[in-house]
Write an enzyme that holds these catalytic residues in place. Structure first.
Site, PDB file in Angstrom:
ATOM      1  N   HIS A 135      -1.486  -9.412  -6.275  1.00 42.78           N
ATOM      2  CA  HIS A 135      -0.724 -10.644  -6.091  1.00 42.78           C
ATOM      3  C   HIS A 135      -0.969 -11.234  -4.704  1.00 42.78           C
ATOM      4  O   HIS A 135      -1.529 -10.574  -3.804  1.00 42.78           O
ATOM      5  CB  HIS A 135       0.777 -10.397  -6.297  1.00 42.78           C
ATOM      6  CG  HIS A 135       1.375  -9.415  -5.338  1.00 42.78           C
ATOM      7  ND1 HIS A 135       1.683  -9.723  -4.036  1.00 42.78           N
ATOM      8  CD2 HIS A 135       1.723  -8.096  -5.507  1.00 42.78           C
ATOM      9  CE1 HIS A 135       2.201  -8.664  -3.433  1.00 42.78           C
ATOM     10  NE2 HIS A 135       2.238  -7.659  -4.309  1.00 42.78           N
ATOM     11  N   CYS A 155       1.141  -2.148  -4.126  1.00 41.59           N
ATOM     12  CA  CYS A 155       0.424  -3.245  -4.771  1.00 41.59           C
ATOM     13  C   CYS A 155      -0.836  -3.586  -3.982  1.00 41.59           C
ATOM     14  O   CYS A 155      -1.039  -3.129  -2.855  1.00 41.59           O
ATOM     15  CB  CYS A 155       1.320  -4.475  -4.883  1.00 41.59           C
ATOM     16  SG  CYS A 155       2.604  -4.321  -6.146  1.00 41.59           S
TER      17      CYS A 155
END
Length: 396
Positions: A325, A343
């Site tokens: 992301h 992440c």
């Protein structure tokens, strides 16, 4: 950010399968004595069907028998608007046809039989019966969906809503075919909620352009302890381009290729010490343009707590919440420092570019990290050695 609430996937239901028939078989004349489910004790020439229209709701373990008394059978057809075709076998003297396909629960079957008497006159019989409604039934939630195009790493995956005791009986009724042909195998596991799940994958990634068909012939299958299947499904899907991504946590880069050609190498920031990004191959589960990321959803509190609000260009890799992301708050760290909670972050511009290049089933492989992702955390199937994977089949 190792875990965030995943996107909701819908359960699948499918339309009924059309009436089907057993192959017509020409038989020699049979005697008038014996056999149709014990209910044929002599009399004028006739075709005798058991169970017949006068039967009460038929138990699921019952078999269908068709017998030509005083003549011979030419053809037998058995079908239902819902559960699919019924197959059968013939006795050694070809006088009795007996079903081999399990009866589905709560279904009405029609039997059509044609034959002739020993004197050559026609014999015909049509009968119907209804089976017991399911007292205890199971269904499987399957992925990918019918008619979709998916990436080269997408397995066929079925998660069941009830515990499957007789896994071999269920697996025998699951079939995957591919064009071009590939070598593949089923393997059982528990999903992250403890449900029984079975995945099918090839030895290596699917070749781009492959056409794949899943057949689920589960209606009437006894999975143990009186638990019966109700589904017959035919699911066709296609494999798209070979889009692969490799994240090197040492160099802090992600290299994206399509059909063997490098598209771009992006600067990234992966998980910091204690929150390292999973090692190994993950598979894109889905993507959303915006999602809220809050550490309380993954039980991170205290000094490491975060609430990032609306995060852009989110590509989900695991059910535990690993995403690729945009991470603009980490500006200056991309390609320099691994600073996330698991992440894979990058600039907003790069994240939007990546978001537009990947889709369901594309592999993302992380190297030089720690703690290889589990097979049931999304689709970590590719981290299991092939010999070990095959041993997960209930038919070995």
């Amino acid at each position: 950010m190792r875990q965030h609430p995943p996107a909701q996937w819908g359960r699948r239901s499918a339309p009924p399968i059309a009436f089907a028939s057993a192959a017509a078989v020409l038989l020699a004349a049979c005697s008038s004595g014996g056999g149709a489910d014990g209910g044929d004790k002599g009399g004028p020439p006739a075709i005798v069907v058991q169970p017949d229209a006068g039967s009460a709701k038929v138990p699921l373990g019952r078999k269908v028998t068709v017998h030509a008394r005083g003549g011979s059978l030419i053809s037998v057809e058995v079908g239902s608007p819902g559960p699919g075709r019924i197959l059968g076998t013939w006795s050694e003297d070809r006088s009795v046809w007996t079903s081999t396909t399990p009866l589905a629960p709560g279904a009405t079957y029609t039997v059509k039989a044609h034959g002739k008497t020993d004197g050559g006159s026609a014999l015909d019989k049509t009968a119907s019966f209804t089976t017991e409604a399911p007292k205890n039934a199971f269904v499987g939630e399957y992925h990918p969906d019918k008619g979709t195009t998916v990436g080269i790493a997408m397995p066929v995956s079925i998660t069941f809503n009830k515990p499957i005791r007789d896994k071999a009986a269920v697996e025998r009724k699951l079939h995957v075919t591919a064009s071009p042909t590939v070598q593949g195998a089923w393997s059982w596991m528990k999903d992250r909620n403890g449900n029984d799940r079975i995945d099918y994958r090839p030895v290596n990634y699917w070749p781009p352009g492959t056409r794949v068909t899943l057949r689920m012939d589960l209606a009437g299958v006894n999975a143990g302890n009186g638990l019966y299947g109700t589904q017959d499904r035919v699911v066709d899907f296609r494999i798209g381009d070979a889009v692969t991504s490799t994240v090197n946590v040492t160099t802090k880069t992600m290299t994206v290729t399509r059909n063997g050609r490098t598209l771009r190498t992006l600067k990234v920031s992966s998980g910091k010490k204690g929150y390292e990004t999973w090692n190994g191959t993950m598979v894109v589960l889905g993507k959303v343009p915006t999602i809220r990321m809050n550490s309380s959803t993954v039980r991170i509190f205290g000094p490491e707590a975060y609430d990032l609000g609306a995060v852009k260009w989110d590509v989900q890799l695991t059910q535990s919440g690993t995403y690729v992301h945009a991470a603009p708050w980490n500006k200056g760290k991309f390609g320099v420092v691994n600073g996330s909670h698991g992440c894979i972050g990058m600039s907003t511009e790069d994240a939007q570019w990546f978001y537009g290049r990947v889709d369901l089933g594309d592999p993302v492989t992380v190297v030089h990290s720690v703690d290889t992702v589990a097979a049931n955390n999304g689709y970590g199937d590719w981290n299991i050695p092939w010999a070990t994977w095959k041993r997960g089949s209930a038919l070995n």
